[in-house]
Design a protein around this motif. Structure first.
Motif, PDB file in Angstrom:
ATOM      1  N   GLU A  78       0.804  -1.219   0.000  1.00  0.00           N
ATOM      2  CA  GLU A  78       0.000   0.000   0.000  1.00  0.00           C
ATOM      3  C   GLU A  78       0.845   1.281   0.000  1.00  0.00           C
ATOM      4  O   GLU A  78       0.433   2.291  -0.545  1.00  0.00           O
ATOM      5  CB  GLU A  78      -0.919  -0.005   1.228  1.00  0.00           C
ATOM      6  CG  GLU A  78      -1.899   1.151   1.227  1.00  0.00           C
ATOM      7  CD  GLU A  78      -2.922   1.071   2.348  1.00  0.00           C
ATOM      8  OE1 GLU A  78      -2.800   0.187   3.202  1.00  0.00           O
ATOM      9  OE2 GLU A  78      -3.827   1.912   2.333  1.00  0.00           O
ATOM     10  N   THR A 131      -1.381   2.212  -5.647  1.00  0.00           N
ATOM     11  CA  THR A 131      -2.812   2.372  -5.372  1.00  0.00           C
ATOM     12  C   THR A 131      -3.491   1.015  -5.588  1.00  0.00           C
ATOM     13  O   THR A 131      -2.834   0.047  -5.945  1.00  0.00           O
ATOM     14  CB  THR A 131      -3.439   3.383  -6.347  1.00  0.00           C
ATOM     15  OG1 THR A 131      -3.323   2.842  -7.672  1.00  0.00           O
ATOM     16  CG2 THR A 131      -2.744   4.715  -6.283  1.00  0.00           C
ATOM     17  N   SER A 132      -4.806   0.978  -5.388  1.00  0.00           N
ATOM     18  CA  SER A 132      -5.558  -0.231  -5.752  1.00  0.00           C
ATOM     19  C   SER A 132      -5.718  -0.251  -7.272  1.00  0.00           C
ATOM     20  O   SER A 132      -5.502   0.750  -7.938  1.00  0.00           O
ATOM     21  CB  SER A 132      -6.941  -0.211  -5.112  1.00  0.00           C
ATOM     22  OG  SER A 132      -6.828  -0.269  -3.722  1.00  0.00           O
ATOM     23  N   ASP A 181      -7.567  -0.287 -10.876  1.00  0.00           N
ATOM     24  CA  ASP A 181      -8.780   0.090 -11.605  1.00  0.00           C
ATOM     25  C   ASP A 181      -8.873  -0.859 -12.775  1.00  0.00           C
ATOM     26  O   ASP A 181      -7.865  -1.138 -13.422  1.00  0.00           O
ATOM     27  CB  ASP A 181      -8.666   1.526 -12.146  1.00  0.00           C
ATOM     28  CG  ASP A 181      -8.998   2.530 -11.076  1.00  0.00           C
ATOM     29  OD1 ASP A 181      -9.676   2.139 -10.115  1.00  0.00           O
ATOM     30  OD2 ASP A 181      -8.569   3.691 -11.201  1.00  0.00           O
ATOM     31  N   VAL A 236      -5.170  -1.644 -13.964  1.00  0.00           N
ATOM     32  CA  VAL A 236      -3.985  -0.793 -13.844  1.00  0.00           C
ATOM     33  C   VAL A 236      -3.941  -0.167 -12.457  1.00  0.00           C
ATOM     34  O   VAL A 236      -4.973   0.212 -11.915  1.00  0.00           O
ATOM     35  CB  VAL A 236      -4.038   0.340 -14.910  1.00  0.00           C
ATOM     36  CG1 VAL A 236      -2.769   1.159 -14.873  1.00  0.00           C
ATOM     37  CG2 VAL A 236      -4.237  -0.244 -16.292  1.00  0.00           C
ATOM     38  N   ARG A 237      -2.769  -0.111 -11.864  1.00  0.00           N
ATOM     39  CA  ARG A 237      -2.609   0.629 -10.608  1.00  0.00           C
ATOM     40  C   ARG A 237      -1.378   1.522 -10.700  1.00  0.00           C
ATOM     41  O   ARG A 237      -0.399   1.190 -11.369  1.00  0.00           O
ATOM     42  CB  ARG A 237      -2.509  -0.320  -9.415  1.00  0.00           C
ATOM     43  CG  ARG A 237      -1.236  -1.131  -9.377  1.00  0.00           C
ATOM     44  CD  ARG A 237      -1.216  -2.034  -8.154  1.00  0.00           C
ATOM     45  NE  ARG A 237       0.012  -2.824  -8.116  1.00  0.00           N
ATOM     46  CZ  ARG A 237       0.204  -3.830  -7.275  1.00  0.00           C
ATOM     47  NH1 ARG A 237      -0.734  -4.172  -6.425  1.00  0.00           N
ATOM     48  NH2 ARG A 237       1.335  -4.498  -7.276  1.00  0.00           N
ATOM     49  N   ALA A 238      -1.467   2.670 -10.032  1.00  0.00           N
ATOM     50  CA  ALA A 238      -0.397   3.663 -10.155  1.00  0.00           C
ATOM     51  C   ALA A 238       0.626   3.520  -9.038  1.00  0.00           C
ATOM     52  O   ALA A 238       0.302   3.074  -7.947  1.00  0.00           O
ATOM     53  CB  ALA A 238      -1.008   5.060 -10.110  1.00  0.00           C
ATOM     54  N   TYR A 295       3.112   2.570 -13.740  1.00  0.00           N
ATOM     55  CA  TYR A 295       1.957   1.767 -13.348  1.00  0.00           C
ATOM     56  C   TYR A 295       2.314   0.282 -13.403  1.00  0.00           C
ATOM     57  O   TYR A 295       3.230  -0.126 -14.118  1.00  0.00           O
ATOM     58  CB  TYR A 295       0.784   2.000 -14.319  1.00  0.00           C
ATOM     59  CG  TYR A 295       0.333   3.436 -14.385  1.00  0.00           C
ATOM     60  CD1 TYR A 295      -0.756   3.869 -13.646  1.00  0.00           C
ATOM     61  CD2 TYR A 295       1.009   4.363 -15.176  1.00  0.00           C
ATOM     62  CE1 TYR A 295      -1.172   5.194 -13.683  1.00  0.00           C
ATOM     63  CE2 TYR A 295       0.609   5.696 -15.226  1.00  0.00           C
ATOM     64  CZ  TYR A 295      -0.486   6.101 -14.474  1.00  0.00           C
ATOM     65  OH  TYR A 295      -0.886   7.405 -14.504  1.00  0.00           O
ATOM     66  N   PHE A 303       1.124   4.287 -18.550  1.00  0.00           N
ATOM     67  CA  PHE A 303      -0.239   3.862 -18.894  1.00  0.00           C
ATOM     68  C   PHE A 303      -0.348   3.634 -20.401  1.00  0.00           C
ATOM     69  O   PHE A 303      -0.920   2.645 -20.858  1.00  0.00           O
ATOM     70  CB  PHE A 303      -1.221   4.931 -18.407  1.00  0.00           C
ATOM     71  CG  PHE A 303      -2.664   4.533 -18.497  1.00  0.00           C
ATOM     72  CD1 PHE A 303      -3.056   3.215 -18.278  1.00  0.00           C
ATOM     73  CD2 PHE A 303      -3.636   5.479 -18.791  1.00  0.00           C
ATOM     74  CE1 PHE A 303      -4.394   2.837 -18.351  1.00  0.00           C
ATOM     75  CE2 PHE A 303      -4.975   5.121 -18.875  1.00  0.00           C
ATOM     76  CZ  PHE A 303      -5.348   3.800 -18.655  1.00  0.00           C
ATOM     77  N   PHE A 333      -7.363  -0.022   0.462  1.00  0.00           N
ATOM     78  CA  PHE A 333      -6.346  -0.586  -0.413  1.00  0.00           C
ATOM     79  C   PHE A 333      -6.583  -2.073  -0.628  1.00  0.00           C
ATOM     80  O   PHE A 333      -6.936  -2.804   0.292  1.00  0.00           O
ATOM     81  CB  PHE A 333      -4.963  -0.378   0.192  1.00  0.00           C
ATOM     82  CG  PHE A 333      -3.879  -1.000  -0.638  1.00  0.00           C
ATOM     83  CD1 PHE A 333      -3.493  -0.408  -1.822  1.00  0.00           C
ATOM     84  CD2 PHE A 333      -3.275  -2.180  -0.251  1.00  0.00           C
ATOM     85  CE1 PHE A 333      -2.503  -0.977  -2.607  1.00  0.00           C
ATOM     86  CE2 PHE A 333      -2.289  -2.769  -1.027  1.00  0.00           C
ATOM     87  CZ  PHE A 333      -1.908  -2.154  -2.209  1.00  0.00           C
ATOM     88  N   MET A 387      -9.825   5.151 -18.371  1.00  0.00           N
ATOM     89  CA  MET A 387      -9.645   4.963 -16.922  1.00  0.00           C
ATOM     90  C   MET A 387      -8.709   6.028 -16.395  1.00  0.00           C
ATOM     91  O   MET A 387      -7.836   6.504 -17.104  1.00  0.00           O
ATOM     92  CB  MET A 387      -9.012   3.585 -16.639  1.00  0.00           C
ATOM     93  CG  MET A 387      -9.968   2.431 -16.649  1.00  0.00           C
ATOM     94  SD  MET A 387      -9.181   0.986 -15.919  1.00  0.00           S
ATOM     95  CE  MET A 387      -8.030   0.499 -17.198  1.00  0.00           C
ATOM     96  N   LYS A 388      -8.900   6.355 -15.135  1.00  0.00           N
ATOM     97  CA  LYS A 388      -7.980   7.305 -14.493  1.00  0.00           C
ATOM     98  C   LYS A 388      -7.309   6.591 -13.327  1.00  0.00           C
ATOM     99  O   LYS A 388      -7.602   6.850 -12.174  1.00  0.00           O
ATOM    100  CB  LYS A 388      -8.736   8.517 -13.958  1.00  0.00           C
ATOM    101  CG  LYS A 388      -9.521   9.284 -14.992  1.00  0.00           C
ATOM    102  CD  LYS A 388      -8.848  10.616 -15.310  1.00  0.00           C
ATOM    103  CE  LYS A 388      -9.619  11.422 -16.326  1.00  0.00           C
ATOM    104  NZ  LYS A 388      -9.928  10.705 -17.573  1.00  0.00           N
ATOM    105  N   PRO A 389      -6.416   5.639 -13.626  1.00  0.00           N
ATOM    106  CA  PRO A 389      -5.816   4.868 -12.543  1.00  0.00           C
ATOM    107  C   PRO A 389      -4.983   5.770 -11.640  1.00  0.00           C
ATOM    108  O   PRO A 389      -4.305   6.678 -12.116  1.00  0.00           O
ATOM    109  CB  PRO A 389      -4.930   3.851 -13.265  1.00  0.00           C
ATOM    110  CG  PRO A 389      -4.671   4.455 -14.595  1.00  0.00           C
ATOM    111  CD  PRO A 389      -5.870   5.282 -14.934  1.00  0.00           C
ATOM    112  N   GLY A 390      -5.096   5.508 -10.346  1.00  0.00           N
ATOM    113  CA  GLY A 390      -4.255   6.225  -9.393  1.00  0.00           C
ATOM    114  C   GLY A 390      -4.702   7.642  -9.124  1.00  0.00           C
ATOM    115  O   GLY A 390      -3.932   8.447  -8.638  1.00  0.00           O
ATOM    116  N   PHE A 447      -5.771   8.981  -6.810  1.00  0.00           N
ATOM    117  CA  PHE A 447      -5.994   8.742  -5.386  1.00  0.00           C
ATOM    118  C   PHE A 447      -5.966  10.013  -4.567  1.00  0.00           C
ATOM    119  O   PHE A 447      -6.326  10.027  -3.427  1.00  0.00           O
ATOM    120  CB  PHE A 447      -4.959   7.751  -4.838  1.00  0.00           C
ATOM    121  CG  PHE A 447      -3.535   8.128  -5.131  1.00  0.00           C
ATOM    122  CD1 PHE A 447      -2.847   8.933  -4.266  1.00  0.00           C
ATOM    123  CD2 PHE A 447      -2.920   7.682  -6.303  1.00  0.00           C
ATOM    124  CE1 PHE A 447      -1.539   9.286  -4.541  1.00  0.00           C
ATOM    125  CE2 PHE A 447      -1.607   8.038  -6.572  1.00  0.00           C
ATOM    126  CZ  PHE A 447      -0.914   8.844  -5.691  1.00  0.00           C
TER     127      PHE A 447
END
Lengths: 417, 322
Positions: free
Chosen positions: A336, A340-341, A343, A362-364, A372, A399, B283, B316-319, B321
């Protein structure tokens, strides 16, 4: 006495080699240092490695992973260098090459003896000596053999047949004449070790000397920029290179792409009692870039599994198929603090006239903007008694590249009616 | 011929405990057996109050010098003499007494209550119980069969099905028992069979809907529609179950029973939605996409070109956050 004479008569090479190793160690050990990362509040060491002088002014080359704490938490750690005579000197980081796991450290003290970095002329099978301080046990010399660059890798690495141990990271690997051929970096056990080619250390040193001072950009930002540029470079290379294909049932799927992947086929023979057959094909680059204690990145892996059953009814088969999808493992270990989690976007897609269910997740990276982890998954829906599950995992890519390379991957799947 | 007056002794909830018809005056009220209206209350004197009628026909309550006095309901001052009208309430000792005349207009008849009794009795007829049992058996068999068809190891599944079935039935028995208790209190009849059937149908509906929801989610390839269908189904099932149970243990009208059940179900679904919405913020390393896989014939949504798929994925708009 007699035995010694006999040994001298019949094993002259061995004696010569022993003397040579001894000479090499005596002659060059003063150029090798221990690098320590010290936790500021307690003053005790949190990590150790080796390094070596590359200039008279006190420039020392080591591994990035030895000093990574300095980059990731500069407020909590400082650097120390221990010389051969035991004297302890403060040091500062000047520049880094995170992709090739190198760092350049500066010691505010002149040295009488250092290694000149230049491309050494060496043939496969030549004797190479690696010097370092394994597990803080004192300086050691290890003999080994130069075995050329490793094939099947995204990055150039030298295969050194000798035993490297933790703590030797960042130390030099040299020829009898004292020419550096590489920097100790990693091991896979059983005398299978890797060196970073000296050319990258040379590049790091010359760009620092040209600039005449430390890099003005924050180290973590430098690392980020290098990672972004690197993934752009290798994704471009992968897309441009030859794509091999392999047949799984009625499907043809991507196998090794370029020369960077190693692939394995797998038949699950524990399934003799089961009413279905499973055939897998797995490919991986196995090139992780160390970022911090918690995070490594830069690997690309993909897997295909073809499932078929003549005995099950279609509902049974699809129960199995769904369970296989649900239990797929991605080998993504980031925590964590770093990512991020996920998407996800999922839909039905058409690949060479076949129906597939596909998802891209995808997670950042929280501290490395623009990078990513991406997972693409597809499941064929063309037959009630067979299916193909494909997955592609990319870590530390942009991305755009995640989309581009997944698209390329999908383009490699085809189906015969 | 004077007016008849009714003296009513009320309980704590103002419900009538005793009712005395008085047609000749004076009327005496007290604890001793010489009175016309006897109140068993230790704070009431043997001769406590007398009701008299004056020349104009007005009725008065007179305190007969009692220890604890006479109070108008809600007041804190003793009164020696109070005019009595229809619906006057007095506190005598710890007892509340109400006076009503023959002209008192009672409330309108509640129509549904009696109908409900007939309806409820009709529902639990032997024929309906038999039909319901048959339905229960069919639904159980369908659910078990569905599992049989999909499972890879039928014998192990059979044991697992039994292991699920028995606790479920036990749970429904307890559930029906609780509702029966409420029915017993409200209608003096438990309607256990009816409650059991409703509970069982609810569980069956739940199973069937969750299977259907899986197929809908897959067929439309839309997690949004899938979860909407899930919420709608939950709402419908909870509303019908509560409405069913309430029909056997409430005297309220159909409309208010429906509103009550619907309101509760809505609240439940709302909380579930909020919980799933906020859990999205936590998370997770899971890939949260719909992983249902069903045979090809269940694919209903349009099949996209890969380029379109990746263009959509690019939205998509990953991250995002922070």
């Amino acid at each position: 006495m007699c035995l010694a004479v006999l040994t001298a008569l019949f094993c002259p090479n061995r004696l010569a080699a022993e003397r040579l190793t001894e000479d090499v160690f005596r002659q060059y050990k003063s150029r090798v240092v221990q690098v320590r990362v010290i936790e500021r509040s307690s003053g005790s060491k949190s990590g150790i490695g080796s390094g070596f002088f590359v200039s008279q002014d006190g420039h020392v080359v080591t591994n990035y992973h030895v000093i990574a704490d300095i980059v990731n938490a500069p407020q909590s750690y400082r650097l120390e260098i221990i010389l051969q005579d035991g004297s302890v000197l403060p040091a500062k980081l000047l520049d880094l090459d995170i992709v090739h796991d190198l760092a350049l450290v500066f010691l505010d003290a002149e040295t009488k003896s250092w290694f000149e970095l230049s491309k050494a002329d060496i043939r496969r099978g030549a004797r190479v000596y690696s010097i370092g301080n394994p597990r803080d046990l004192g300086f050691h010399i290890v003999e080994g053999t130069f075995n050329g660059n490793i094939a099947n890798s995204l990055y150039e690495k030298i295969n050194f047949t000798g035993s490297l141990n933790p703590g030797m990271s960042g130390g030099p690997a040299i020829t009898e004449q004292g020419e550096v051929i590489g920097v100790n970096v990693a091991t896979q056990g059983n005398q299978l070790s890797f060196l970073v080619p000296v050319a990258f250390a040379e590049r790091l040193l010359s760009r620092t000397l040209e600039r005449g001072g430390p890099n003005p950009i924050r180290f973590s930002e430098q690392a980020r920029q290098q990672l972004v540029a690197n993934q752009d470079d290798y994704i471009k290379r992968l897309i441009a290179s030859d794509h091999e294909k392999v047949a799984l049932g009625r499907y043809s799927v991507p196998s090794s792409i370029g020369k960077s992947f190693r692939c394995w086929a797998q038949v699950d023979d524990s399934l003799e009692q089961q009413p279905y057959n499973s055939l897998s094909h797995y490919c991986s680059t196995q090139d992780n870039i160390y970022i911090s204690r918690r995070l490594a990145t830069g690997a690309v892996t993909f897997r295909h599994e073809f499932l078929e059953s003549k005995e099950m009814n279609m509902f049974q088969f699809y129960t199995l198929y769904q369970a296989k999808l649900e239990h797929m493992a991605w080998n993504l270990s980031a925590k964590e603090e770093d990512v991020t989690s996920f998407d996800c976007h999922s839909d039905f897609i058409r690949i060479s006239d076949g129906k597939f269910k596909a998802a891209l997740c995808v997670r950042a990276y929280k501290k490395l903007e623009g990078l990513y982890d991406a997972v693409f998954v597809s499941a064929a829906l063309n037959d009630s008694h067979s299916g193909l599950l494909s997955s592609l995992v990319m870590t530390g890519v942009s991305f755009e590249n995640a989309l581009k390379f997944s698209r390329e991957f999908v383009g490699g799947i085809s189906w015969e009616k | 011929m004077g007016e008849v007056i009714f003296v009513e002794i009320l309980d704590k909830h103002d419900r009538v405990k005793e009712r005395h018809r008085c047609d000749s005056f004076p009327v005496t009220i007290g604890r001793s057996y010489s009175n016309d209206v006897i109140i068993s209350d230790s704070q009431v004197c043997p001769e406590h109050v007398r009701l008299v009628r004056d020349e104009s026909g007005q009725i008065w309550a007179q305190d007969l010098g009692s220890v604890n006095g006479v109070f108008r309901a809600g007041a804190i001052e003793k009164v020696p003499r109070i005019p009595i009208k229809c619906d006057t309430k007095l506190h005598i000792g710890a007892t509340t007494v109400r006076f009503r005349t023959q002209t008192y207009r009672v409330a309108d008849t509640v129509p549904s209550s009696m109908q409900g009794v007939y309806w409820r009795s009709g529902f639990v007829s032997r024929r309906n119980a038999a039909l319901a049992s048959l339905l229960m058996v069919i639904v159980t068999m369908l659910i078990v069969y569905q599992g049989f068809v999909e499972t890879l190891t039928p014998m192990r599944y059979f044991n697992a099905a039994l292991a699920v079935l028995f606790p479920s039935i036990l749970m429904v028995l307890v559930w029906a028992g609780i509702w029966s208790l409420v029915s017993r209190v409200v209608h003096s009849r438990s309607y256990f069979t009816a409650h059991f059937i409703i509970g069982f149908l609810a569980i069956s509906a739940w199973f069937s809907l969750s299977i259907t929801a899986d197929y809908v989610k897959f067929a439309l390839a839309s997690p949004l529609i899938g979860s909407l269908v899930g919420y709608a189904a939950t709402f419908a099932v909870v509303t019908s179950v509560l409405f069913g149970h309430l029909s056997f243990c409430s005297t309220r009208s159909v409309y208010s029973r429906l509103a009550g059940s619907g309101g509760f179900a809505g609240l439940l679904v709302g909380v579930a939605f909020l919980m799933s919405y906020t859990s999205g913020e936590e998370f997770s390393t899971e890939l949260e996409f719909a992983k249902e896989l069903k045979p090809p014939m269940f694919v209903l949504a349009p099949i996209k070109d890969p380029d379109k798929f990746f263009a959509d994925a690019g939205e998509m708009k990953p991250g995002s956050f922070d």
